[in-house]
Design an enzyme around this catalytic site. Structure first.
Site, mmCIF file in Angstrom:
data_model
loop_
_atom_site.group_PDB
_atom_site.id
_atom_site.type_symbol
_atom_site.label_atom_id
_atom_site.label_comp_id
_atom_site.label_asym_id
_atom_site.label_seq_id
_atom_site.Cartn_x
_atom_site.Cartn_y
_atom_site.Cartn_z
ATOM 1 C CE LYS A 147 -12.318 -3.994 -17.959
ATOM 2 N NZ LYS A 147 -13.450 -4.857 -18.317
ATOM 3 C CG ASN A 148 -13.794 -6.070 -14.459
ATOM 4 O OD1 ASN A 148 -14.020 -5.562 -15.555
ATOM 5 N ND2 ASN A 148 -13.037 -7.152 -14.313
ATOM 6 C CB CYS A 189 -12.863 -10.518 -24.129
ATOM 7 S SG CYS A 189 -11.960 -9.024 -23.781
ATOM 8 N NE ARG A 207 -16.234 -13.927 -20.608
ATOM 9 C CZ ARG A 207 -15.660 -12.758 -20.396
ATOM 10 N NH1 ARG A 207 -14.994 -12.167 -21.343
ATOM 11 N NH2 ARG A 207 -15.741 -12.170 -19.231
ATOM 12 C CG ASP A 247 -9.590 -10.399 -15.655
ATOM 13 O OD1 ASP A 247 -9.818 -11.247 -16.521
ATOM 14 O OD2 ASP A 247 -10.458 -9.629 -15.199
ATOM 15 N NE ARG A 300 -13.692 -4.039 -23.999
ATOM 16 C CZ ARG A 300 -13.951 -5.311 -23.738
ATOM 17 N NH1 ARG A 300 -13.432 -6.256 -24.483
ATOM 18 N NH2 ARG A 300 -14.727 -5.644 -22.725
HETATM 19 C C1 UD1 Z 1 -15.824 -10.948 -14.750
HETATM 20 C C2 UD1 Z 1 -14.854 -9.861 -15.185
HETATM 21 C C3 UD1 Z 1 -13.741 -10.460 -16.034
HETATM 22 C C4 UD1 Z 1 -13.064 -11.619 -15.294
HETATM 23 C C5 UD1 Z 1 -14.108 -12.629 -14.819
HETATM 24 C C6 UD1 Z 1 -13.505 -13.742 -13.951
HETATM 25 C C7 UD1 Z 1 -16.306 -7.924 -15.333
HETATM 26 C C8 UD1 Z 1 -16.948 -6.895 -16.191
HETATM 27 N N1 UD1 Z 1 -15.592 -8.872 -15.941
HETATM 28 O O1 UD1 Z 1 -16.390 -11.476 -15.934
HETATM 29 O O2 UD1 Z 1 -12.792 -9.427 -16.308
HETATM 30 O O3 UD1 Z 1 -12.182 -12.263 -16.176
HETATM 31 O O4 UD1 Z 1 -15.108 -11.964 -14.028
HETATM 32 O O5 UD1 Z 1 -12.846 -13.187 -12.862
HETATM 33 O O6 UD1 Z 1 -16.399 -7.874 -14.133
HETATM 34 N N2 UD1 Z 1 -20.229 -18.597 -16.683
HETATM 35 C C9 UD1 Z 1 -21.232 -19.447 -17.058
HETATM 36 N N3 UD1 Z 1 -22.494 -18.961 -17.067
HETATM 37 C C10 UD1 Z 1 -22.801 -17.675 -16.713
HETATM 38 C C11 UD1 Z 1 -21.757 -16.837 -16.314
HETATM 39 C C12 UD1 Z 1 -20.491 -17.325 -16.304
HETATM 40 O O7 UD1 Z 1 -20.996 -20.606 -17.398
HETATM 41 O O8 UD1 Z 1 -23.981 -17.308 -16.733
HETATM 42 C C13 UD1 Z 1 -18.838 -19.099 -16.656
HETATM 43 C C14 UD1 Z 1 -17.920 -18.326 -17.587
HETATM 44 O O9 UD1 Z 1 -17.965 -18.818 -18.911
HETATM 45 C C15 UD1 Z 1 -16.584 -18.558 -16.927
HETATM 46 C C16 UD1 Z 1 -16.921 -18.578 -15.428
HETATM 47 O O10 UD1 Z 1 -18.318 -18.843 -15.368
HETATM 48 O O11 UD1 Z 1 -16.053 -19.789 -17.291
HETATM 49 C C17 UD1 Z 1 -16.641 -17.298 -14.684
HETATM 50 O O12 UD1 Z 1 -17.185 -16.210 -15.382
HETATM 51 P P1 UD1 Z 1 -17.712 -14.900 -14.625
HETATM 52 O O13 UD1 Z 1 -17.156 -14.873 -13.257
HETATM 53 O O14 UD1 Z 1 -19.191 -14.828 -14.786
HETATM 54 O O15 UD1 Z 1 -17.065 -13.773 -15.495
HETATM 55 P P2 UD1 Z 1 -17.693 -12.366 -15.856
HETATM 56 O O16 UD1 Z 1 -18.570 -11.878 -14.776
HETATM 57 O O17 UD1 Z 1 -18.233 -12.419 -17.231
#
Ligand code: UD1
Length: 422
Positions: free
Chosen positions: A22-23, A118, A123, A308, A400
């Protein structure tokens, strides 16, 4: 709303095919926005999040056709007639922010609503935005939308992520493929989904080096072409189904499974006394004798233990021998499954980002509520091992991220059925 009823039914046996990730698919699909030529994705999973991304891309003027029952996605963005990703679609799924980098890189402007998704902590998307700014993007946050412009096109830059972010790395990587000059992304995410994206972009003509390491270097090109790319196997679906025989005994072969995708997770399963073997077709997991031992888990970016799979391994620890400490380091507020597991008789204490789970002899079936995608599947796993009937409500989260979960688990002997709601 649909519910899922699971009844503890003893050991499992058989094979479970693992779908495309999915991701990975959610970042490969927006890559179509980088090119006027077609992009075909094979091994796509059939999930509601993929439908949401389809709707979003179509709203921008891209064409998305599903073939072979949805396993093949034919995407084309030869003409984009809208550069606004609307709140009504974006709020359903956080990964929608991934259209920002590609649209901006190709056409020099994009407007994207700030995302939802979620409910696991704040986030933010600040890192996505800062990485694009390092490539010369001019950003303005107004009325819940990011208004992005790059009048003369994006320019290569150096950006070091202060913390590892999968999504921000993906957005920046896609944008950099069409930026003028060289972009260096430091402290980049190393997840298999990033490697998969880089491989797809390279097939489209991008010049990328270093994916899978923490420094990715991208040499911008004038244009990208079309490509056909198979979506990598879903390591989270893989880990989830590997836990099913670990929790209720038996032996299950996860078809398409690869140890390199779930190394840290396999190490923990083995430490807990569950056997994992590589076969020609995938990974075979068996738990034949005795109790599972408690293990401590700390979630970390890849190649560490994935956040995850934290909810799912907690379900295993609920009936393990001893006490296990699970530390969630990626997201705040990601223990919403704990109170639901406690309704089934689990002994769990949560303090901030740490959950302490003391194994009990057995769980008891109960009505429980799915609070997010991975939480919902952890409740199903717990239900497989519980005495009596567990009713998991609000399973739309599950749809999802897991395709045909009842069928996949039912085929290996689980007693599980979906009750359609209105
Ligand atoms: C992706 C995955 C999700 C997984 C996560 C961590 C997808 C669609 N989703 O989510 O299933 O749980 O990686 O492996 O691929 N953060 C910030 N600022 C930002 C972006 C992130 O502070 O601009 C923080 C987030 O709040 C979190 C951490 O960074 O604490 C990691 O998040 P991130 O790796 O970005 O997760 P996603 O890409 O949203």
């Amino acid at each position: 709303m649909d519910s899922i009823i699971v009844t503890g039914n003893g050991p499992l046996s058989g094979q479970i095919p693992i779908a495309g990730a999915k991701n990975a698919c959610l970042t490969l699909m927006p890559a179509t926005l980088l090119s006027e030529e077609p992009l075909t994705l094979t091994n796509a999973p059939r999930l509601s999040d993929i439908k949401t991304m389809t709707t979003l891309l179509q709203s921008l003027g891209a064409e998305v056709a599903q073939m072979q029952g949805g396993q093949v996605l034919a995407l084309s963005s030869h003409a984009l007639d809208n550069h606004v990703a609307d709140y009504d679609i974006v709020r359903k799924m956080r990964a929608s922010i991934l259209v920002l980098g590609p649209m901006l890189a190709r056409d020099g402007h994009a407007v994207v609503s700030l995302p939802g998704g979620c409910a696991i902590g704040a986030r933010p998307v600040d890192l996505h935005l800062r990485a694009l700014e390092a490539m010369g993007a001019e950003l303005d946050l107004r009325d819940g939308y990011v208004h992005a412009r790059a009048p003369g096109g994006l320019k290569g830059g150096i950006f070091e992520f202060p913390i590892v972010s999968v999504g921000a790395t993906e957005n920046a990587l896609m944008a950099a493929t069409l930026a003028k000059g060289t972009t260096v992304l430091k402290n980049a995410a190393r997840e298999p989904e990033i490697v998969d994206l880089a491989q797809c972009l390279r097939r489209m003509g991008a010049q990328i080096e270093g994916e899978g390491t923490s420094t990715i270097t991208i040499q911008g090109v004038d244009r990208l072409g079309g490509a056909t790319h198979p979506v990598v196997v879903d390591r989270i679906e893989l880990g989830t189904y590997m836990l099913a025989p670990a929790i209720c005994g038996g032996e299950v072969e996860c078809l398409g499974g690869r140890r390199d995708l779930v190394g840290a997770f396999c190490d923990k399963l083995e430490e807990a006394g569950v056997s994992v073997t590589e076969t020609e077709k995938g990974l075979k997991v068996s738990r034949k004798n005795g109790l599972v031992r408690s293990v401590d888990v700390v979630t970390e970016p890849f190649p560490g233990f994935p956040t995850d799979l934290q909810a799912q391994i907690m379900a295993l620890m609920c009936t393990a021998e001893g006490t296990s400490v699970l530390e969630e380091r990626i997201f705040e507020n990601r223990f919403m499954h704990a109170p639901e597991l406690m309704r089934m008789g689990a002994k769990i204490e949560v303090h901030g980002g740490t959950a302490t789970v003391t194994g009990v002899d057995h769980l008891k079936g109960a009505p429980v509520m799915a609070t997010d995608l991975r939480a919902s599947v952890s409740l199903i796993l717990a239900g497989l091992a519980a005495a009596g009937e567990t009713i998991v409500n609000r399973v739309y989260h599950l749809d999802r991220g897991y395709e045909r979960v009842e069928e996949k688990l039912g085929n290996v002997g689980a007693k599980i059925e979906r009750i359609s709601g209105q």
